[in-house]
Design a protein around this motif. Sequence first.
Motif, PDB file in Angstrom:
ATOM      1  N   LEU A  26      76.379  70.954 -29.416  1.00  0.00           N
ATOM      2  CA  LEU A  26      77.423  71.043 -28.590  1.00  0.00           C
ATOM      3  C   LEU A  26      77.012  70.252 -27.529  1.00  0.00           C
ATOM      4  N   HIS A  27      76.046  70.656 -26.741  1.00  0.00           N
ATOM      5  CA  HIS A  27      75.760  69.956 -25.304  1.00  0.00           C
ATOM      6  C   HIS A  27      74.958  68.854 -25.349  1.00  0.00           C
ATOM      7  N   LYS A  28      74.996  68.036 -26.418  1.00  0.00           N
ATOM      8  CA  LYS A  28      74.434  66.909 -26.698  1.00  0.00           C
ATOM      9  C   LYS A  28      72.862  67.002 -26.251  1.00  0.00           C
ATOM     10  N   ASP A  92      73.040  81.968 -22.962  1.00  0.00           N
ATOM     11  CA  ASP A  92      73.975  81.296 -24.093  1.00  0.00           C
ATOM     12  C   ASP A  92      75.081  82.205 -24.716  1.00  0.00           C
ATOM     13  N   LEU A  93      76.200  81.616 -24.812  1.00  0.00           N
ATOM     14  CA  LEU A  93      77.048  82.645 -25.456  1.00  0.00           C
ATOM     15  C   LEU A  93      77.674  81.612 -26.618  1.00  0.00           C
ATOM     16  N   TYR A  94      77.553  81.896 -27.685  1.00  0.00           N
ATOM     17  CA  TYR A  94      77.845  81.030 -28.845  1.00  0.00           C
ATOM     18  C   TYR A  94      78.573  81.676 -29.980  1.00  0.00           C
ATOM     19  N   VAL A  95      79.724  81.134 -30.569  1.00  0.00           N
ATOM     20  CA  VAL A  95      80.146  81.827 -31.920  1.00  0.00           C
ATOM     21  C   VAL A  95      80.180  80.456 -32.687  1.00  0.00           C
ATOM     22  N   LEU A  96      80.131  80.756 -34.058  1.00  0.00           N
ATOM     23  CA  LEU A  96      80.171  79.525 -35.009  1.00  0.00           C
ATOM     24  C   LEU A  96      81.517  79.086 -35.107  1.00  0.00           C
ATOM     25  N   PHE A  99      84.241  81.148 -36.864  1.00  0.00           N
ATOM     26  CA  PHE A  99      84.518  82.481 -36.589  1.00  0.00           C
ATOM     27  C   PHE A  99      85.025  82.672 -35.191  1.00  0.00           C
ATOM     28  N   ARG A 100      85.628  81.604 -34.528  1.00  0.00           N
ATOM     29  CA  ARG A 100      85.981  81.704 -33.191  1.00  0.00           C
ATOM     30  C   ARG A 100      87.815  82.078 -33.241  1.00  0.00           C
ATOM     31  N   GLY A 101      88.095  82.628 -32.090  1.00  0.00           N
ATOM     32  CA  GLY A 101      89.412  83.153 -31.904  1.00  0.00           C
ATOM     33  C   GLY A 101      89.713  84.491 -32.649  1.00  0.00           C
ATOM     34  N   LYS A 102      88.678  85.134 -33.038  1.00  0.00           N
ATOM     35  CA  LYS A 102      89.003  86.345 -33.598  1.00  0.00           C
ATOM     36  C   LYS A 102      88.278  87.764 -32.755  1.00  0.00           C
ATOM     37  N   GLY A 103      88.065  87.259 -31.556  1.00  0.00           N
ATOM     38  CA  GLY A 103      87.701  88.425 -30.519  1.00  0.00           C
ATOM     39  C   GLY A 103      86.098  88.675 -30.413  1.00  0.00           C
ATOM     40  N   ILE A 127      75.990  79.961 -16.563  1.00  0.00           N
ATOM     41  CA  ILE A 127      76.368  78.070 -16.339  1.00  0.00           C
ATOM     42  C   ILE A 127      77.201  77.794 -17.539  1.00  0.00           C
ATOM     43  N   SER A 128      78.127  76.884 -16.815  1.00  0.00           N
ATOM     44  CA  SER A 128      79.274  76.459 -18.008  1.00  0.00           C
ATOM     45  C   SER A 128      79.357  75.014 -17.826  1.00  0.00           C
ATOM     46  N   ALA A 129      79.415  74.230 -18.746  1.00  0.00           N
ATOM     47  CA  ALA A 129      79.336  72.679 -18.662  1.00  0.00           C
ATOM     48  C   ALA A 129      80.726  72.296 -18.068  1.00  0.00           C
ATOM     49  N   TRP A 131      82.460  69.914 -18.384  1.00  0.00           N
ATOM     50  CA  TRP A 131      83.435  69.393 -19.380  1.00  0.00           C
ATOM     51  C   TRP A 131      83.937  70.271 -20.565  1.00  0.00           C
ATOM     52  N   ASN A 132      83.464  71.566 -20.411  1.00  0.00           N
ATOM     53  CA  ASN A 132      83.877  72.314 -21.602  1.00  0.00           C
ATOM     54  C   ASN A 132      85.066  73.344 -21.201  1.00  0.00           C
ATOM     55  N   GLN A 133      86.227  72.569 -21.235  1.00  0.00           N
ATOM     56  CA  GLN A 133      87.390  73.146 -20.657  1.00  0.00           C
ATOM     57  C   GLN A 133      87.834  74.498 -21.504  1.00  0.00           C
ATOM     58  N   THR A 136      85.671  77.259 -20.084  1.00  0.00           N
ATOM     59  CA  THR A 136      86.301  77.432 -18.534  1.00  0.00           C
ATOM     60  C   THR A 136      87.416  78.363 -19.066  1.00  0.00           C
ATOM     61  N   ASP A 137      88.305  78.069 -19.853  1.00  0.00           N
ATOM     62  CA  ASP A 137      89.522  78.713 -20.053  1.00  0.00           C
ATOM     63  C   ASP A 137      89.195  80.401 -20.600  1.00  0.00           C
ATOM     64  N   PHE A 138      88.021  80.284 -21.554  1.00  0.00           N
ATOM     65  CA  PHE A 138      87.791  81.560 -21.894  1.00  0.00           C
ATOM     66  C   PHE A 138      87.281  82.637 -20.940  1.00  0.00           C
ATOM     67  N   TYR A 139      86.223  81.879 -20.099  1.00  0.00           N
ATOM     68  CA  TYR A 139      85.511  82.831 -19.026  1.00  0.00           C
ATOM     69  C   TYR A 139      86.609  83.280 -18.074  1.00  0.00           C
ATOM     70  N   THR A 140      87.645  82.162 -17.720  1.00  0.00           N
ATOM     71  CA  THR A 140      88.483  82.441 -16.660  1.00  0.00           C
ATOM     72  C   THR A 140      89.415  83.516 -17.073  1.00  0.00           C
ATOM     73  N   LYS A 141      89.810  83.602 -18.162  1.00  0.00           N
ATOM     74  CA  LYS A 141      90.505  84.743 -18.876  1.00  0.00           C
ATOM     75  C   LYS A 141      89.849  85.997 -18.574  1.00  0.00           C
ATOM     76  N   LEU A 142      88.713  86.028 -18.729  1.00  0.00           N
ATOM     77  CA  LEU A 142      87.935  87.348 -18.807  1.00  0.00           C
ATOM     78  C   LEU A 142      87.412  87.521 -17.285  1.00  0.00           C
TER      79      LEU A 142
HETATM   80  C1  LIG Z   1      83.663  80.309 -25.945  1.00  0.00           C
HETATM   81  C2  LIG Z   1      83.499  81.150 -27.075  1.00  0.00           C
HETATM   82  C3  LIG Z   1      82.227  81.849 -27.035  1.00  0.00           C
HETATM   83  C4  LIG Z   1      84.642  82.166 -27.207  1.00  0.00           C
HETATM   84  O1  LIG Z   1      84.424  82.849 -28.642  1.00  0.00           O
HETATM   85  P1  LIG Z   1      85.572  83.523 -29.496  1.00  0.00           P
HETATM   86  O2  LIG Z   1      85.000  84.271 -30.381  1.00  0.00           O
HETATM   87  O3  LIG Z   1      86.303  82.298 -30.025  1.00  0.00           O
HETATM   88  O4  LIG Z   1      86.641  84.060 -28.203  1.00  0.00           O
HETATM   89  P2  LIG Z   1      87.476  85.366 -28.548  1.00  0.00           P
HETATM   90  O5  LIG Z   1      88.181  85.281 -29.975  1.00  0.00           O
HETATM   91  O6  LIG Z   1      87.031  86.460 -27.936  1.00  0.00           O
HETATM   92  O7  LIG Z   1      88.781  84.812 -27.461  1.00  0.00           O
HETATM   93  C5  LIG Z   1      88.792  85.522 -26.249  1.00  0.00           C
HETATM   94  C6  LIG Z   1      89.851  84.921 -25.441  1.00  0.00           C
HETATM   95  O8  LIG Z   1      89.580  83.593 -25.183  1.00  0.00           O
HETATM   96  C7  LIG Z   1      90.573  82.840 -25.663  1.00  0.00           C
HETATM   97  N1  LIG Z   1      89.946  81.714 -26.137  1.00  0.00           N
HETATM   98  C8  LIG Z   1      89.032  81.575 -27.034  1.00  0.00           C
HETATM   99  N2  LIG Z   1      88.509  80.504 -27.241  1.00  0.00           N
HETATM  100  C9  LIG Z   1      89.507  79.497 -26.503  1.00  0.00           C
HETATM  101  C10 LIG Z   1      89.342  78.167 -26.481  1.00  0.00           C
HETATM  102  N3  LIG Z   1      88.634  77.434 -27.250  1.00  0.00           N
HETATM  103  N4  LIG Z   1      90.312  77.690 -25.593  1.00  0.00           N
HETATM  104  C11 LIG Z   1      91.350  78.629 -25.008  1.00  0.00           C
HETATM  105  N5  LIG Z   1      91.298  79.801 -24.926  1.00  0.00           N
HETATM  106  C12 LIG Z   1      90.151  80.335 -25.685  1.00  0.00           C
HETATM  107  C13 LIG Z   1      91.198  83.421 -26.854  1.00  0.00           C
HETATM  108  O9  LIG Z   1      92.650  82.990 -26.877  1.00  0.00           O
HETATM  109  C14 LIG Z   1      91.134  85.046 -26.520  1.00  0.00           C
HETATM  110  O10 LIG Z   1      92.552  85.316 -25.731  1.00  0.00           O
HETATM  111  P3  LIG Z   1      93.246  86.363 -26.132  1.00  0.00           P
HETATM  112  O11 LIG Z   1      92.195  87.552 -26.320  1.00  0.00           O
HETATM  113  O12 LIG Z   1      94.233  86.590 -24.881  1.00  0.00           O
HETATM  114  O13 LIG Z   1      93.719  85.999 -27.354  1.00  0.00           O
HETATM  115  C15 LIG Z   1      83.275  80.270 -28.392  1.00  0.00           C
HETATM  116  O14 LIG Z   1      84.479  79.531 -28.558  1.00  0.00           O
HETATM  117  C16 LIG Z   1      82.323  79.140 -28.414  1.00  0.00           C
HETATM  118  O15 LIG Z   1      81.217  79.540 -29.054  1.00  0.00           O
HETATM  119  N6  LIG Z   1      82.493  78.143 -28.215  1.00  0.00           N
HETATM  120  C17 LIG Z   1      81.251  77.099 -28.105  1.00  0.00           C
HETATM  121  C18 LIG Z   1      80.027  77.419 -27.028  1.00  0.00           C
HETATM  122  C19 LIG Z   1      80.529  77.453 -25.719  1.00  0.00           C
HETATM  123  O16 LIG Z   1      81.382  76.987 -25.319  1.00  0.00           O
HETATM  124  N7  LIG Z   1      80.099  78.675 -24.872  1.00  0.00           N
HETATM  125  C20 LIG Z   1      80.294  79.007 -23.617  1.00  0.00           C
HETATM  126  C21 LIG Z   1      79.665  78.030 -22.724  1.00  0.00           C
HETATM  127  S1  LIG Z   1      77.971  78.277 -22.514  1.00  0.00           S
END
Ligand SMILES: CC(C)(COP(=O)(O)OP(=O)(O)OC[C@H]1O[C@@H](n2cnc3c(N)ncnc32)[C@H](O)[C@@H]1OP(=O)(O)O)[C@@H](O)C(=O)NCCC(=O)NCCS
Length: 172
Positions: A26-28, A92-96, A99-103, A127-129, A131-133, A136-142
Amino acid sequence: MSYIIRPWALKDLKAVVRLIRESASLHKALDQVKTTPEMLRDDGFREDATFGSLVAEVPPEQRSKEGDTIVGYQFHYLTYCTWDGHILFGEDLYVLPGFRGKGIGSSLLAKAAKIALAKGCSQIRFISANWNQPATDFYTKLGALNVTVQDNWNLCSIEREQIQKLVEQGRK
Ligand SMILES: CC(C)(COP(=O)(O)OP(=O)(O)OC[C@H]1O[C@@H](n2cnc3c(N)ncnc32)[C@H](O)[C@@H]1OP(=O)(O)O)[C@@H](O)C(=O)NCCC(=O)NCCS
């Protein structure tokens, strides 16, 4: 979908290396991955191991098309800040993708947060790239803060060849 989050075990090594490679793709940066299951076994499962990993596991009937039951991981280690004490660094934090968007991602991070509290950490750092919006959205939300922007930090690295030069040039 049901899943559990648990610390990794020896039986997960192959699966975690597969996910590490997915994350690097994913990070080439797949060409930069040198770790093997054997390296992670030797470094990660000795008594004084300095790092650990959490894995997300689904039951066999919910496995991916490719046969994965380990569908996510969060890799971490302790580091130390002279200003603030222990820090948990999330490598690292990674979900296949399927299986994403399920918590699962937020559950992995919540479990890492539990470890951080138990170890008396003042922060979880990662560290988060830029370009990986989605990340960024995921971490900001948390609740993560972007300290590169907020505090003007640069991330720096001295690579192996330069380390060697530093040693050879060793000033007294
Ligand atoms: C980032 C990542 C780990 C999130 O995992 P996930 O299992 O999809 O996340 P969750 O299902 O727990 O989502 C948590 C919240 O973030 C939001 N979210 C998840 N993926 C999102 C996305 N791609 N864009 C925007 N919001 C996102 C969800 O809407 C959710 O919010 P909610 O609880 O209010 O509904 C996953 O998308 C991933 O592996 N991405 C590729 C690797 C990566 O970028 N890793 C992080 C940087 S190193």
